[in-house]
Enzyme design. Structure first.
Site, PDB file in Angstrom:
ATOM      1  N   PRO A 107      83.435  52.722 -48.695  1.00  0.00           N
ATOM      2  CA  PRO A 107      82.735  53.961 -48.338  1.00  0.00           C
ATOM      3  C   PRO A 107      82.593  54.101 -46.818  1.00  0.00           C
ATOM      4  CG  PRO A 107      81.313  52.511 -49.661  1.00  0.00           C
ATOM      5  CD  PRO A 107      82.621  51.820 -49.523  1.00  0.00           C
ATOM      6  N   ALA A 117      78.833  53.537 -44.173  1.00  0.00           N
ATOM      7  CA  ALA A 117      77.941  52.894 -45.142  1.00  0.00           C
ATOM      8  C   ALA A 117      77.652  51.440 -44.777  1.00  0.00           C
ATOM      9  CB  ALA A 117      78.545  52.987 -46.535  1.00  0.00           C
ATOM     10  N   GLY A 118      78.073  51.020 -43.583  1.00  0.00           N
ATOM     11  CA  GLY A 118      77.777  49.653 -43.139  1.00  0.00           C
ATOM     12  C   GLY A 118      78.699  48.606 -43.737  1.00  0.00           C
ATOM     13  N   LEU A 119      79.841  49.046 -44.302  1.00  0.00           N
ATOM     14  CA  LEU A 119      80.729  48.079 -44.964  1.00  0.00           C
ATOM     15  C   LEU A 119      82.052  47.890 -44.214  1.00  0.00           C
ATOM     16  CD1 LEU A 119      80.032  48.930 -48.718  1.00  0.00           C
ATOM     17  CD2 LEU A 119      79.116  47.044 -47.360  1.00  0.00           C
ATOM     18  N   GLY A 120      82.096  48.313 -42.975  1.00  0.00           N
ATOM     19  CA  GLY A 120      83.248  47.975 -42.129  1.00  0.00           C
ATOM     20  C   GLY A 120      84.469  48.844 -42.337  1.00  0.00           C
ATOM     21  N   SER A 121      84.269  50.060 -42.852  1.00  0.00           N
ATOM     22  CA  SER A 121      85.409  50.921 -43.158  1.00  0.00           C
ATOM     23  C   SER A 121      86.320  51.177 -41.944  1.00  0.00           C
ATOM     24  CB  SER A 121      84.867  52.232 -43.743  1.00  0.00           C
ATOM     25  OG  SER A 121      85.663  53.307 -43.412  1.00  0.00           O
ATOM     26  N   ALA A 143      86.811  49.507 -39.120  1.00  0.00           N
ATOM     27  CA  ALA A 143      87.562  48.330 -38.655  1.00  0.00           C
ATOM     28  C   ALA A 143      88.664  47.974 -39.655  1.00  0.00           C
ATOM     29  CB  ALA A 143      86.616  47.151 -38.472  1.00  0.00           C
ATOM     30  N   ALA A 144      88.354  48.079 -40.953  1.00  0.00           N
ATOM     31  CA  ALA A 144      89.357  47.719 -41.966  1.00  0.00           C
ATOM     32  C   ALA A 144      90.541  48.683 -41.929  1.00  0.00           C
ATOM     33  CB  ALA A 144      88.719  47.713 -43.358  1.00  0.00           C
ATOM     34  N   ASP A 150      82.554  43.467 -36.728  1.00  0.00           N
ATOM     35  CA  ASP A 150      83.268  44.111 -37.836  1.00  0.00           C
ATOM     36  C   ASP A 150      84.763  43.789 -37.783  1.00  0.00           C
ATOM     37  OD1 ASP A 150      80.841  45.224 -38.441  1.00  0.00           O
ATOM     38  OD2 ASP A 150      81.605  47.263 -38.688  1.00  0.00           O
TER      39      ASP A 150
HETATM   40  O1  PMV Z   1      79.439  49.240 -38.622  1.00  0.00           O
HETATM   41  P1  PMV Z   1      78.187  48.760 -39.275  1.00  0.00           P
HETATM   42  O2  PMV Z   1      77.330  49.820 -39.812  1.00  0.00           O
HETATM   43  O3  PMV Z   1      78.412  47.648 -40.220  1.00  0.00           O
HETATM   44  O4  PMV Z   1      77.278  48.119 -38.101  1.00  0.00           O
HETATM   45  C1  PMV Z   1      77.778  47.061 -37.341  1.00  0.00           C
HETATM   46  C2  PMV Z   1      76.692  46.160 -36.944  1.00  0.00           C
HETATM   47  C3  PMV Z   1      75.890  46.533 -35.707  1.00  0.00           C
HETATM   48  O5  PMV Z   1      75.294  45.297 -35.303  1.00  0.00           O
HETATM   49  C4  PMV Z   1      74.785  47.526 -36.037  1.00  0.00           C
HETATM   50  C5  PMV Z   1      76.722  47.091 -34.587  1.00  0.00           C
HETATM   51  C6  PMV Z   1      77.667  46.103 -33.941  1.00  0.00           C
HETATM   52  O6  PMV Z   1      78.554  46.544 -33.204  1.00  0.00           O
HETATM   53  O7  PMV Z   1      77.522  44.893 -34.125  1.00  0.00           O
END
Ligand code: PMV
Length: 312
Positions: free
Chosen positions: A99, A102-106, A108-109, A150
């Site tokens: 997703p 949503a904080g799951l690394g979309s 970067a992946a 990420d």
């Molecule tokens: O991309 P997210 O939502 O998983 O956030 C990454 C983690 C943070 O610490 C909030 C940002 C970062 O660059 O480390």
């Protein structure tokens, strides 16, 4: 047809404070993945790239894309890195089950999947370290000051202990453990949460630095617990990390509700994961509690619930 992919990720300890040089721990989430497929386009002029990403409504030729668009940027960076020119034209087709926001690394992946597909297509090898560096460049577009966690965890595809500016450290997992990942369904762009934390830090640096220190300690203790197989210690550490994130102001009513729901149903610990303000939470469960907690999260309104095992 050439192919590349990369997993999603969850942050176990240390989001946000990792941007301020404290350690963090992230784990890959392999059930969700970003993928890129490449095929030659017959009849087009050489060196043309068509980027197709139906989930985000992208269908463009590279030369007409804004070079600051994350998809265009990773394609350009990878072609530059491989010094590939005048190749038969290609179409890159991107899909992802991770997703977005949503904080799951979309983000970067997707970057790593594209780099891998381009490498496969041109029979080139790129060390993991370089793949991660290219994805890091694109992370900067998402929010100016990424820590790099990420891109590191999705590239290395293994649990990492991470400190900004250093090589990610894979570490020993003495006993595998289970995490449930519950989605609030609330989209939360990382940039917003990161800039909220920046404002709070500028307003009250002493308070925020102390909170970051305390979060860094949870990551250090978390690593020690994982390395020594004391998995039960992780639950209280996750709960403590969550209360520190709440004090920073990056939790939300929806996250708090799912976290309380998981704890109430028997999770050993639970916290938000990623930037917060929405997105996903994680809950540490064992074989006895997993089903109860999963049902409770679904009944509690989680848009989706994933089970992942953190293993060597
Ligand atoms: O991309 P997210 O939502 O998983 O956030 C990454 C983690 C943070 O610490 C909030 C940002 C970062 O660059 O480390």
């Amino acid at each position: 047809m050439s192919f590349g992919d990369a997993p999603g990720k969850a942050i176990l300890f240390g989001e946000h404070s990792v941007v301020y040089d404290r350690p963090a721990i992230a784990v890959p989430v392999r059930q969700i993945r970003a993928s890129a497929k490449i095929e030659d386009i017959r009849g087009a002029a050489p060196g043309q790239v068509r980027i197709v990403a139906p989930q985000t409504g992208v269908d463009s030729w590279l030369e007409t894309c804004d070079p600051g668009h994350p998809l265009a940027r990773i394609v350009l960076l990878t072609l530059e890195e491989l010094r590939t020119k005048d190749f038969p034209s290609i179409k890159i087709h991107i899909t992802s089950s991770i997703p977005i926001a949503a904080g799951l690394g979309s983000g970067a992946a997707v970057s790593v999947a594209i780099t891998r597909a381009i490498c496969a297509h041109f029979h080139a090898e790129l060390p993991l370290e370089r793949q991660s560096v290219l994805a890091f460049e694109v992370e900067k577009l998402h929010h100016g000051t990424p820590s790099g966690i990420d891109n590191a965890v999705v590239t290395y595809d293994q649990p990492v202990y991470f400190v900004k500016g250093r090589e990610p450290e894979p570490f020993h997992i003495a006993n595998p453990f289970l995490l449930l990942i519950g989605d609030t369904g609330v989209e939360s762009p990382t940039a917003e949460a990161v800039s909220l934390v920046r404002r709070r830090w500028q307003e009250d640096p002493h308070r925020l630095e102390a909170l970051f220190d305390a979060i860094g300690d949870t990551a250090r203790s978390g690593r020690a617990a994982i390395e020594s197989g004391q998995t039960f210690d992780l639950g209280p550490l996750m709960n403590h990390n969550q209360s520190l994130l709440e004090a920073i102001g990056v939790s939300s009513a929806e996250l708090n509700w799912l976290i309380q729901t998981a704890r109430g149903a028997g999770a050993l610990g639970a916290k938000l994961s990623g930037a917060g303000l929405g997105g996903n939470m994680i809950a540490l469960v064992d074989h006895e509690s997993v089903e109860r907690v999963e049902i409770a999260l679904r009944r509690g309104g989680a848009r989706s619930v994933l089970l992942t095992e953190v293993a060597p």
